[in-house]
Design an enzyme around this catalytic site. Structure first.
Site, PDB file in Angstrom:
ATOM      1  N   ASN A  84      -7.128 -11.828   8.172  1.00 18.03           N
ATOM      2  CA  ASN A  84      -6.561 -12.782   7.234  1.00 18.03           C
ATOM      3  C   ASN A  84      -5.149 -12.329   6.843  1.00 18.03           C
ATOM      4  O   ASN A  84      -4.658 -11.313   7.331  1.00 18.03           O
ATOM      5  CB  ASN A  84      -7.481 -12.934   6.015  1.00 18.03           C
ATOM      6  N   HIS A 114      -0.428  12.824   5.382  1.00 19.11           N
ATOM      7  CA  HIS A 114       0.644  13.798   5.179  1.00 19.11           C
ATOM      8  C   HIS A 114       0.048  15.118   4.726  1.00 19.11           C
ATOM      9  O   HIS A 114      -1.023  15.148   4.109  1.00 19.11           O
ATOM     10  CB  HIS A 114       1.641  13.275   4.144  1.00 19.11           C
ATOM     11  N   GLY A 141     -11.519  -8.493   1.204  1.00 20.86           N
ATOM     12  CA  GLY A 141     -10.114  -8.430   0.824  1.00 20.86           C
ATOM     13  C   GLY A 141      -9.772  -7.189   0.016  1.00 20.86           C
ATOM     14  O   GLY A 141     -10.593  -6.645  -0.714  1.00 20.86           O
ATOM     15  N   THR A 164     -13.310   6.222   2.165  1.00 20.92           N
ATOM     16  CA  THR A 164     -12.808   7.576   2.415  1.00 20.92           C
ATOM     17  C   THR A 164     -13.719   8.373   3.336  1.00 20.92           C
ATOM     18  O   THR A 164     -13.325   9.426   3.816  1.00 20.92           O
ATOM     19  CB  THR A 164     -12.656   8.346   1.097  1.00 20.92           C
ATOM     20  N   LYS A 165     -14.940   7.886   3.559  1.00 16.40           N
ATOM     21  CA  LYS A 165     -15.927   8.579   4.401  1.00 16.40           C
ATOM     22  C   LYS A 165     -16.603   7.573   5.311  1.00 16.40           C
ATOM     23  O   LYS A 165     -16.604   6.373   5.054  1.00 16.40           O
ATOM     24  CB  LYS A 165     -16.974   9.270   3.533  1.00 16.40           C
ATOM     25  N   ARG A 179     -19.232   3.518  -1.158  1.00 16.57           N
ATOM     26  CA  ARG A 179     -20.530   4.165  -0.892  1.00 16.57           C
ATOM     27  C   ARG A 179     -21.532   3.082  -0.516  1.00 16.57           C
ATOM     28  O   ARG A 179     -21.357   1.908  -0.830  1.00 16.57           O
ATOM     29  CB  ARG A 179     -21.012   4.946  -2.101  1.00 16.57           C
TER      30      ARG A 179
END
Length: 186
Positions: A84, A114, A141, A164-165, A179
């Site tokens: 989208n 970084h 979204g 993040t995992k 999660r």
């Protein structure tokens, strides 16, 4: 000795200001400008721009402009994938996307990262970790997918999540950090 591009693709620290990488990003920007500036009635122009810009995309790719990425050639997109409006993919390393996956507006997929060490950052060094998104995945979204993440087949990621995992197959996952909320086959 490895080139900066070889270092980048290996996940090593590299200098993004290397002339070869700057040139590659410029080429991607030119193709994305052509695509993003095209009108709704210029479907043939859009298709041509996508083929040049995203050479590893499957059939029936649908992207609502604007769409942004660093290189384009590191995106490996399956068939019948939908993005989208306003999605961003920092494809410093490969981003693998399975068939029939869908992405809501403002989804951001980041392979780039970084160094935590300020001295290394000050030298202009960065690195990346690949991302893999399975088949039939739905990403809501405003989701951010962080470097190195794998999302399994048929999973749904709730809007606004920060992934993040790794997320397994066949689950609904949401939140910051994202999660698993529940299995989808229950």
């Amino acid at each position: 000795m490895k080139t900066e591009k070889e270092k980048m693709l290996a996940g090593d620290l590299y200098n993004a200001s290397d002339p070869e990488l700057v040139y590659d990003r410029l080429q991607a920007r030119l193709h994305q400008k052509e695509f993003n500036d095209s009108g709704e009635d210029q479907l043939e122009l859009r298709e041509e721009a996508l083929r040049k810009w995203l050479p590893n995309a499957g059939e029936d790719l649908c992207i609502q402009p604007p769409f942004f990425c660093d290189y384009g050639y590191n995106l490996k997109i399956g068939h019948q994938v939908f993005f989208n409006f306003n999605c961003v993919v920092l494809d410093v390393m490969p981003v693998l996307i399975g068939d029939r996956s869908m992405f809501g507006p403002h989804v951001q997929i980041y392979t780039a990262t970084h160094p935590m060490d300020a001295n290394e950052r000050a030298k202009g060094l960065e690195s990346a970790r690949p991302i893999s998104i399975g088949e039939d995945v739905w990403v809501g979204g405003n989701v951010v997918i962080c470097p190195g993440v794998t999302i399994g087949d048929r999973s749904v990621i709730g809007a606004g999540s920060v992934v993040t995992k790794d997320i397994p197959s066949d689950v609904f996952a949401a939140g910051n950090p994202c999660r698993v909320i529940r299995q989808l086959n229950e």
